[in-house]
Design an enzyme around this catalytic site. Structure first.
Site, short mmCIF file in Angstrom:
data_model
loop_
_atom_site.label_atom_id
_atom_site.label_comp_id
_atom_site.label_asym_id
_atom_site.label_seq_id
_atom_site.Cartn_x
_atom_site.Cartn_y
_atom_site.Cartn_z
N TYR A 112 4.22 -1.34 7.43
CA TYR A 112 3.26 -2.41 7.11
C TYR A 112 2.51 -2.14 5.81
O TYR A 112 2.03 -1.03 5.57
CB TYR A 112 2.22 -2.54 8.23
CG TYR A 112 2.74 -3.26 9.44
CD1 TYR A 112 3.17 -4.59 9.35
CD2 TYR A 112 2.80 -2.63 10.67
CE1 TYR A 112 3.65 -5.26 10.46
CE2 TYR A 112 3.27 -3.29 11.79
CZ TYR A 112 3.70 -4.60 11.67
OH TYR A 112 4.17 -5.26 12.78
N LYS B 98 -13.40 12.88 35.57
CA LYS B 98 -13.60 11.46 35.27
C LYS B 98 -12.49 10.95 34.35
O LYS B 98 -11.77 11.75 33.75
CB LYS B 98 -14.97 11.26 34.61
CG LYS B 98 -15.13 12.00 33.28
CD LYS B 98 -16.58 12.05 32.84
CE LYS B 98 -16.72 12.79 31.51
NZ LYS B 98 -18.14 13.04 31.18
C1 LIG Z 1 -18.36 14.40 30.89
C2 LIG Z 1 -19.46 15.17 31.46
C3 LIG Z 1 -19.33 16.55 31.69
C4 LIG Z 1 -18.15 17.35 31.21
O1 LIG Z 1 -18.29 17.53 29.82
P1 LIG Z 1 -17.27 18.39 28.92
O2 LIG Z 1 -17.91 18.41 27.59
O3 LIG Z 1 -15.99 17.62 28.95
O4 LIG Z 1 -17.13 19.72 29.55
C5 LIG Z 1 -20.35 17.21 32.36
N1 LIG Z 1 -21.46 16.53 32.76
C6 LIG Z 1 -21.62 15.22 32.53
C7 LIG Z 1 -22.87 14.56 32.99
C8 LIG Z 1 -20.65 14.50 31.87
O5 LIG Z 1 -20.84 13.20 31.61
#
Ligand SMILES: *Cc1c(COP(=O)(O)O)cnc(C)c1O
Length: 390
Positions: free
Chosen positions: A265, A43
Site C-alpha cells: 500500500y 485477565k
Molecule cells: C493487571 C493488574 C495486575 C497485574 O499487573 P502486571 O503488571 O501484569 O503484573 C495486578 N493488579 C491489578 C489491579 C491489575 O489491574
C-alpha cells in the site's frame, strides 16, 4: 494440545505457549515473594494466551488465587479450577452482576462504597455472608475507595459480618520505575488506609512490584505480565523470567521484483536492487502493529527479514533477499519467526512505542494456540493466603 476454538479460523500462524516456562516463572515470582503468597492475574484471557489452560497450569504449579478483570472471565474460569481456588474480579461489582457473582462463589473487588453497600444488601437478602475484597485508591485515581469512603465503610455497622473481608488491595502506578517516589507514597498510604479496616490479608504488588522487594509484598502479590514472559524493568534485581510465547507466520507467496519496483500500500517501499519479496499471512488484524511498517522484521533460520512496505490487515511483505545470498531457500508454507529467540515482546513493543502488554494481548485473535505441556512435576502445595477473620 491446541485450542480448537481458534484453530478453524487459523491463518497458519502459530502462537506457541510454553507452559513449562509459565510454571517456572510462577515459581520464580512465588519464591521472590515468599513468605507472601503469589496469585496470578489471568485477565483478558490470560493476556491472550488462553485463561483456562494458563490458570489450570498455574494451579498445578501451586497457585490458589486468581484475578480477572470481569465477572464473565471469572465465570468462564470457575469450572476448570479446583474447589480451593479463589477468583477475584478486579473491575468490581457492576450493577446487575451481583446475584451471578454470589451464586458462583466469585469474590468481587469492591471499588466504591456504592459497590460495597450493594454487596452487603445482597448478603442480607440471601441471609448469608458474602466474602469480599476491598480496593483502596492509594494514589492512582483509577479504581478503589478514596480515603473518605474507606472511613465511611469502616463506620458502616455490621458491614464486615455481612461481607467478610478476604483481601484489602491497592495498585501501584509506577512500579516499573523502582526509584519512583510514588511507590513509597502509595505503599505508605495503602498501609495507613488499610489499617482503618478490620485485619485482612493485604496485596499491593503487580509483577514489577514483586521486584520492588519485601516492603511491597504484603501478604499476597499479583503478578500478570511476568508470568507470560515479559521481562522485568532493567533496573530490577531478582529472579530471571523465561520467555513463554513464540509466534510464527506462514509464507503464502514469494516473488522476485526488479530494482525500482514498489511494494504494498502506498508503494512506500521501493526496491533499490533486484529483490525477493515474501508475503506472510499475518497482519494488523492479527495484532501485528501497523506501526511496524518499514520498521520491523521477521526471522528465518536466524536471518533478519525486514518488513518491506506497509503492514496490511491480513498480510505483510518481507524483503527476503538476504536469504538467497546465503543459499537459504524460502517457499510458500515455510514459517517465519515473529516472536522467539531473535525477537522478543520488548523488541516489538520498543519499535512501536508501546508496552509488551499491548503486543501480547493483541496477538492471538486468529493464530492457533499451541501449548507445549509443562513437565508433569508433582504439584507443590502453595503457601496459603492468611485467612482473614477466621
Ligand atoms: C493487571 C493488574 C495486575 C497485574 O499487573 P502486571 O503488571 O501484569 O503484573 C495486578 N493488579 C491489578 C489491579 C491489575 O489491574
Amino acid at each position: 494440545m491446541t485450542d480448537t476454538t481458534v484453530q478453524q479460523v487459523s491463518t497458519g500462524a502459530r502462537l506457541t505457549v510454553d507452559l513449562g516456562a509459565l510454571s517456572a516463572n510462577y515459581r520464580t515470582l512465588a519464591r521472590m515473594a515468599a513468605p507472601a503468597a503469589a496469585a496470578a492475574v489471568v485477565k483478558a484471557n490470560a493476556y491472550g494466551l488462553g485463561a483456562r489452560t494458563v490458570a489450570s497450569t498455574l494451579e498445578r504449579a501451586g497457585c490458589r488465587v486468581f484475578f480477572v478483570a470481569l465477572l464473565s472471565e471469572a465465570l468462564d474460569l470457575k469450572p476448570v479450577l479446583g474447589p480451593g481456588a479463589e477468583i477475584f474480579v478486579l473491575n468490581g461489582l457492576q450493577p446487575g452482576g451481583e446475584a451471578a457473582c454470589a451464586q458462583a462463589g466469585i469474590i468481587p473487588v469492591l471499588n466504591s462504597l456504592d459497590q460495597a453497600l450493594r454487596w452487603r444488601d445482597l448478603a442480607v437478602a440471601l441471609g448469608r455472608p458474602l466474602p469480599a475484597a476491598v480496593q483502596i485508591d492509594s494514589g492512582m485515581s483509577r479504581l478503589g475507595l478514596p480515603a473518605e469512603e474507606v472511613a465511611q465503610l469502616a463506620a458502616e455497622p455490621g458491614f464486615f459480618e455481612q461481607a467478610p473481608l478476604k483481601l484489602v488491595m491497592s495498585h501501584l502506578a509506577c512500579a516499573d520505575d523502582p526509584y519512583h517516589q510514588a511507590n513509597f507514597d502509595q505503599s505508605q498510604r495503602f498501609a495507613a488506609l488499610a489499617g482503618r479496616l478490620p485485619p485482612a490479608p493485604r496485596s499491593l504488588a503487580n509483577s514489577s512490584g514483586v521486584y520492588l522487594g519485601h516492603a511491597f509484598h504484603n501478604d499476597l502479590v499479583r503478578p500478570g505480565v511476568c508470568l507470560y514472559g515479559a521481562t522485568p524493568p532493567e533496573t530490577a534485581a531478582g529472579g530471571t523470567i523465561k520467555p513463554v510465547v513464540g509466534l510464527t507466520a506462514q509464507v503464502i507467496q514469494v516473488r522476485d521484483i526488479p530494482s525500482g519496483e514498489g511494494v504494498g500500500y502506498g508503494l512506500v517501499h521501493r526496491a533499490t536492487a533486484p529483490s525477493r519479496i515474501a508475503t506472510i499471512s499475518y497482519g494488523y488484524a492479527d495484532g501485528w502493529p501497523r506501526a511496524l511498517s518499514q520498521v520491523g522484521a521477521a526471522y528465518f533460520k536466524g536471518v533478519r527479514l525486514p518488513i518491506a512496505g506497509r503492514v496490511s490487515m491480513d498480510s505483510i511483505t518481507l524483503d527476503v533477499s538476504a536469504l538467497a545470498a546465503r543459499g537459504i531457500g524460502l517457499r510458500g508454507g515455510d514459517e517465519v519467526e515473529l516472536l522467539g529467540p531473535h525477537q522478543s515482546l520488548e523488541d516489538v513493543a520498543g519499535q512501536t512505542g508501546t508496552i509488551a502488554y499491548e503486543i501480547l494481548t493483541g496477538l492471538s485473535r486468529r493464530a492457533a494456540r499451541t501449548y507445549i505441556d509443562a513437565p508433569k512435576a508433582a504439584a507443590r502445595p502453595a503457601p496459603q493466603l492468611v485467612k482473614a477473620g477466621s
